[in-house]
Scaffold this motif. Structure first.
Motif, PDB file in Angstrom:
ATOM      1  N   THR B  15      35.022  47.776  52.135  1.00 61.08           N
ATOM      2  CA  THR B  15      34.853  49.328  52.781  1.00 61.08           C
ATOM      3  C   THR B  15      33.570  50.173  52.381  1.00 61.08           C
ATOM      4  O   THR B  15      32.975  50.834  52.974  1.00 61.08           O
ATOM      5  N   TYR B  16      33.233  49.607  51.112  1.00 58.99           N
ATOM      6  CA  TYR B  16      32.113  50.353  50.455  1.00 58.99           C
ATOM      7  C   TYR B  16      30.950  50.058  51.243  1.00 58.99           C
ATOM      8  O   TYR B  16      30.033  50.889  51.548  1.00 58.99           O
ATOM      9  N   LEU B  17      30.511  48.769  51.417  1.00 58.49           N
ATOM     10  CA  LEU B  17      29.383  48.136  52.118  1.00 58.49           C
ATOM     11  C   LEU B  17      29.698  48.511  53.718  1.00 58.49           C
ATOM     12  O   LEU B  17      28.491  49.272  53.988  1.00 58.49           O
ATOM     13  N   GLU B  18      30.715  48.925  54.178  1.00 62.34           N
ATOM     14  CA  GLU B  18      30.645  49.509  55.619  1.00 62.34           C
ATOM     15  C   GLU B  18      30.392  51.172  55.598  1.00 62.34           C
ATOM     16  O   GLU B  18      29.369  51.246  56.323  1.00 62.34           O
ATOM     17  N   CYS B  19      30.978  51.443  54.915  1.00 60.88           N
ATOM     18  CA  CYS B  19      30.735  53.200  54.870  1.00 60.88           C
ATOM     19  C   CYS B  19      29.383  53.257  54.484  1.00 60.88           C
ATOM     20  O   CYS B  19      28.639  54.379  54.926  1.00 60.88           O
ATOM     21  N   ASN B  20      28.733  52.511  53.551  1.00 62.26           N
ATOM     22  CA  ASN B  20      27.227  52.888  53.158  1.00 62.26           C
ATOM     23  C   ASN B  20      26.259  52.218  53.795  1.00 62.26           C
ATOM     24  O   ASN B  20      25.056  52.113  53.754  1.00 62.26           O
ATOM     25  N   HIS B  21      26.641  51.501  54.924  1.00 62.81           N
ATOM     26  CA  HIS B  21      25.693  50.518  55.791  1.00 62.81           C
ATOM     27  C   HIS B  21      24.940  49.599  54.911  1.00 62.81           C
ATOM     28  O   HIS B  21      23.602  49.644  55.142  1.00 62.81           O
ATOM     29  N   HIS B  22      25.527  48.980  54.082  1.00 63.47           N
ATOM     30  CA  HIS B  22      24.892  47.745  53.355  1.00 63.47           C
ATOM     31  C   HIS B  22      25.379  46.573  53.951  1.00 63.47           C
ATOM     32  O   HIS B  22      26.619  46.510  54.597  1.00 63.47           O
ATOM     33  N   ARG B  23      24.781  45.252  53.755  1.00 65.93           N
ATOM     34  CA  ARG B  23      25.012  44.254  54.410  1.00 65.93           C
ATOM     35  C   ARG B  23      26.308  43.645  53.657  1.00 65.93           C
ATOM     36  O   ARG B  23      26.065  43.407  52.354  1.00 65.93           O
ATOM     37  N   LYS B  24      27.113  42.766  54.356  1.00 64.34           N
ATOM     38  CA  LYS B  24      28.080  42.155  53.995  1.00 64.34           C
ATOM     39  C   LYS B  24      27.478  40.592  53.825  1.00 64.34           C
ATOM     40  O   LYS B  24      27.772  39.619  54.669  1.00 64.34           O
ATOM     41  N   THR B  25      26.933  40.263  52.700  1.00 61.92           N
ATOM     42  CA  THR B  25      26.141  38.992  52.528  1.00 61.92           C
ATOM     43  C   THR B  25      27.331  38.191  52.110  1.00 61.92           C
ATOM     44  O   THR B  25      28.078  38.405  51.226  1.00 61.92           O
ATOM     45  N   PRO B  26      27.419  36.541  52.185  1.00 63.87           N
ATOM     46  CA  PRO B  26      28.291  35.708  51.762  1.00 63.87           C
ATOM     47  C   PRO B  26      27.990  35.881  50.161  1.00 63.87           C
ATOM     48  O   PRO B  26      29.035  35.458  49.339  1.00 63.87           O
ATOM     49  N   GLU B  27      26.788  36.014  49.767  1.00 62.47           N
ATOM     50  CA  GLU B  27      26.340  36.036  48.302  1.00 62.47           C
ATOM     51  C   GLU B  27      27.501  37.141  47.499  1.00 62.47           C
ATOM     52  O   GLU B  27      28.017  36.984  46.507  1.00 62.47           O
ATOM     53  N   ARG B  28      27.409  38.201  48.193  1.00 59.75           N
ATOM     54  CA  ARG B  28      28.313  39.341  47.400  1.00 59.75           C
ATOM     55  C   ARG B  28      29.628  38.998  47.420  1.00 59.75           C
ATOM     56  O   ARG B  28      30.426  39.222  46.277  1.00 59.75           O
ATOM     57  N   TYR B  29      30.288  38.444  48.246  1.00 64.13           N
ATOM     58  CA  TYR B  29      31.675  37.967  48.128  1.00 64.13           C
ATOM     59  C   TYR B  29      31.889  36.946  47.426  1.00 64.13           C
ATOM     60  O   TYR B  29      32.959  36.765  46.623  1.00 64.13           O
ATOM     61  N   ALA B  30      31.023  36.122  47.418  1.00 67.95           N
ATOM     62  CA  ALA B  30      31.010  34.594  46.476  1.00 67.95           C
ATOM     63  C   ALA B  30      31.103  35.088  45.115  1.00 67.95           C
ATOM     64  O   ALA B  30      31.771  34.787  44.299  1.00 67.95           O
ATOM     65  N   VAL B  31      30.215  36.017  44.776  1.00 74.18           N
ATOM     66  CA  VAL B  31      30.192  36.418  43.447  1.00 74.18           C
ATOM     67  C   VAL B  31      31.342  37.185  43.042  1.00 74.18           C
ATOM     68  O   VAL B  31      31.926  36.901  41.766  1.00 74.18           O
ATOM     69  N   LEU B  32      31.800  38.145  43.913  1.00 70.07           N
ATOM     70  CA  LEU B  32      32.922  38.899  43.478  1.00 70.07           C
ATOM     71  C   LEU B  32      34.441  38.054  43.504  1.00 70.07           C
ATOM     72  O   LEU B  32      34.995  38.071  42.272  1.00 70.07           O
ATOM     73  N   ASP B  33      34.368  36.813  44.266  1.00 67.89           N
ATOM     74  CA  ASP B  33      35.228  36.156  44.025  1.00 67.89           C
ATOM     75  C   ASP B  33      35.406  35.269  42.623  1.00 67.89           C
ATOM     76  O   ASP B  33      36.352  34.942  41.917  1.00 67.89           O
ATOM     77  N   ALA B  34      34.208  34.710  42.268  1.00 67.26           N
ATOM     78  CA  ALA B  34      33.946  34.126  40.993  1.00 67.26           C
ATOM     79  C   ALA B  34      34.284  35.020  39.884  1.00 67.26           C
ATOM     80  O   ALA B  34      34.951  34.547  38.961  1.00 67.26           O
ATOM     81  N   VAL B  35      33.977  36.266  40.047  1.00 72.49           N
ATOM     82  CA  VAL B  35      34.044  37.234  38.741  1.00 72.49           C
ATOM     83  C   VAL B  35      35.637  37.272  38.711  1.00 72.49           C
ATOM     84  O   VAL B  35      35.958  37.182  37.573  1.00 72.49           O
ATOM     85  N   TYR B  36      36.436  37.537  39.784  1.00 73.08           N
ATOM     86  CA  TYR B  36      37.862  37.765  39.672  1.00 73.08           C
ATOM     87  C   TYR B  36      38.668  36.513  39.276  1.00 73.08           C
ATOM     88  O   TYR B  36      39.861  36.474  39.438  1.00 73.08           O
ATOM     89  N   SER B  37      37.815  35.303  39.114  1.00 74.86           N
ATOM     90  CA  SER B  37      38.541  34.104  38.945  1.00 74.86           C
ATOM     91  C   SER B  37      38.457  33.814  37.464  1.00 74.86           C
ATOM     92  O   SER B  37      39.148  32.881  36.832  1.00 74.86           O
ATOM     93  N   ILE B  38      37.621  34.401  36.638  1.00 69.42           N
ATOM     94  CA  ILE B  38      37.287  34.192  35.258  1.00 69.42           C
ATOM     95  C   ILE B  38      37.975  35.143  34.607  1.00 69.42           C
ATOM     96  O   ILE B  38      38.290  36.445  34.904  1.00 69.42           O
ATOM     97  N   ASP B  39      38.864  34.516  33.553  1.00 66.13           N
ATOM     98  CA  ASP B  39      39.833  35.432  32.746  1.00 66.13           C
ATOM     99  C   ASP B  39      38.935  36.110  31.326  1.00 66.13           C
ATOM    100  O   ASP B  39      38.246  35.274  30.838  1.00 66.13           O
ATOM    101  N   GLY B  40      39.010  37.331  31.214  1.00 62.51           N
ATOM    102  CA  GLY B  40      38.289  37.889  30.204  1.00 62.51           C
ATOM    103  C   GLY B  40      37.045  38.089  30.295  1.00 62.51           C
ATOM    104  O   GLY B  40      36.381  37.869  31.253  1.00 62.51           O
ATOM    105  N   HIS B  41      36.273  38.298  29.042  1.00 64.80           N
ATOM    106  CA  HIS B  41      34.865  38.270  29.004  1.00 64.80           C
ATOM    107  C   HIS B  41      33.954  37.028  29.649  1.00 64.80           C
ATOM    108  O   HIS B  41      34.419  36.170  29.243  1.00 64.80           O
ATOM    109  N   PHE B  42      32.945  37.351  30.039  1.00 63.77           N
ATOM    110  CA  PHE B  42      32.028  36.226  30.596  1.00 63.77           C
ATOM    111  C   PHE B  42      30.480  36.666  30.424  1.00 63.77           C
ATOM    112  O   PHE B  42      30.200  37.647  30.588  1.00 63.77           O
ATOM    113  N   THR B  43      29.656  35.662  30.196  1.00 65.61           N
ATOM    114  CA  THR B  43      28.237  35.847  30.360  1.00 65.61           C
ATOM    115  C   THR B  43      27.655  35.711  31.624  1.00 65.61           C
ATOM    116  O   THR B  43      28.369  35.148  32.573  1.00 65.61           O
TER     117      THR B  43
END
Lengths: 154, 154
Positions: B15-43
Motif C-alpha cells: 500500500t505504501y509503495l503504491e500510494c507513494n509511487h515507489h517501485r515494488k521491487t523483488p528486493e524489498r519484498y524479499a528483505v521484508l520476508d527475511a526480516v519477519y522470519s527472524i525471531d528477535g534482534h538481528f544484525t
DNA sequence: ATAAATGCAAATATTTTGCAAGCGC
DNA sequence: GCGCTTGCAAAATATTTGCATTTAT
C-alpha cells in the motif's frame, strides 16, 4: 552545569577509581569536566573539540575508553539516533524521554512525570536498575505537513 | 511469525509503495520476508545470511536503503546496543521494553503493562506518535555477583 | 521511455586493537 | 619498579556515495 555539580560528579569518579584501584589520570578528569560543560547531546567529535578548546589533547582511543567507563558509572548516556551516535551527561538529568522524528531526525527532550514515575516505580527481578532512556518515534508536525503536501501533488 | 502476519506486513509495504509511487521491487519484498522470519534482534550481517540462505542476493547498499525505508514505515526498529547495531521486526511486537546490562551487554525484553500503558496514553503536542523503545540500564545479577566478588578480593 | 532502484566499488566514518612509551601508585 | 593507561597508527567494521546498469511503471 554549576561548579558544585561538577565537583559532585568528579567525586563520584574519584571514589570509584579509588575503590577499584584504578588510576586517577588527568585525562579522565579532563574528559569528565568537558562532558559536564556541554549542554545536551554531543558527538565524540564535539567532545574532542571542547577538550582542544581547553588545550587538553587526548587520543581517540582514550576518548572511547573513557566514555565506556563513564557509561558504566552512569555519568554518561549513549544515544544512537538517526543522525549518528550522541552522548550526554546524565547525572543531573532526569529527563530521559526523547521525541524522535524519523523523517528529519529531530530530537526533542520532553518531560512526562507520569511516565517517569511509572518507570521509576518498576521493580525488576535479578537486576539492579540504574537509569533509563525512552525514545518515542513518530513524525514531527513540520515533516507531517511536507508529507501531506507531497501526497496532494501527485 | 505466522504466514498470515507476514502477508499483513507485505500488504502494508504494498500500500505504501503504491500510494507513494515507489517501485515494488523483488528486493524489498524479499528483505521484508527475511526480516519477519527472524525471531528477535538481528544484525545486518545476520539478515544478509538469512537472504543468502534463501538464495536471494542483495547488495549492501540496498540492504541499508531498505532498512531505512522499513524504519520509516515502522516495520522495523533499530537498536544501538552495547554490542553494536541490531534490528528487529516490530509490527507484531508490543514489547518495546529492554533491560540492558551495561557490564556484559545482555539484553532482556520484558513486559510491563503499566509502563506500556503510560507511554501509550501519552498525548504529544505537534507530533504524530507511532511507536516507542524503552531501555532500562543497570547491572544483571550475574555481573553484580562478579563485581562484589572482585571488590572483596582486594 | 522514463525515472527510480539496484549493484558495485570506492570513499568515509566509526570503533577497536596491538604495541611502545609514559606515569600514577 | 610494577603494571595500568595513554598515544599512535594500523586494522577492522560500519555506513554512505557516485555512477553505470537494470528494471518497474
Amino acid at each position: 552545569m554549576t561548579e558544585k555539580n561538577k565537583a559532585k560528579v568528579r567525586e563520584i569518579l574519584d571514589t570509584y577509581l579509588e575503590c577499584n584501584h584504578h588510576r586517577k589520570t588527568p585525562e579522565r578528569y579532563a574528559v569528565l569536566d568537558a562532558v559536564y560543560s556541554i549542554d545536551g547531546h554531543f558527538t565524540l567529535e564535539e567532545l574532542d573539540a571542547e577538550l582542544t578548546k581547553r588545550n587538553f589533547r587526548v587520543s581517540r582511543a582514550t576518548l572511547y575508553n573513557t566514555m565506556h567507563l563513564f557509561i558504566e558509572l552512569r555519568l554518561v548516556m549513549r544515544h544512537s539516533l538517526v543522525d549518528g551516535t550522541k552522548y550526554e551527561a546524565c547525572y543531573y538529568n532526569d529527563s530521559h524521554i526523547h521525541q524522535v522524528c524519523s523523517v528529519c531526525g529531530q530530537v526533542t527532550e520532553i518531560n512526562v512525570p507520569a511516565v517517569t514515575a511509572a518507570v521509576n516505580d518498576l521493580k525488576l527481578q535479578r537486576f539492579r536498575k540504574d537509569t533509563f532512556a525512552l525514545y518515542i518515534y513518530g513524525v514531527c508536525s513540520t515533516c507531517q505537513a511536507k508529507l501531506t503536501r507531497k501526497k496532494n501533488d501527485k
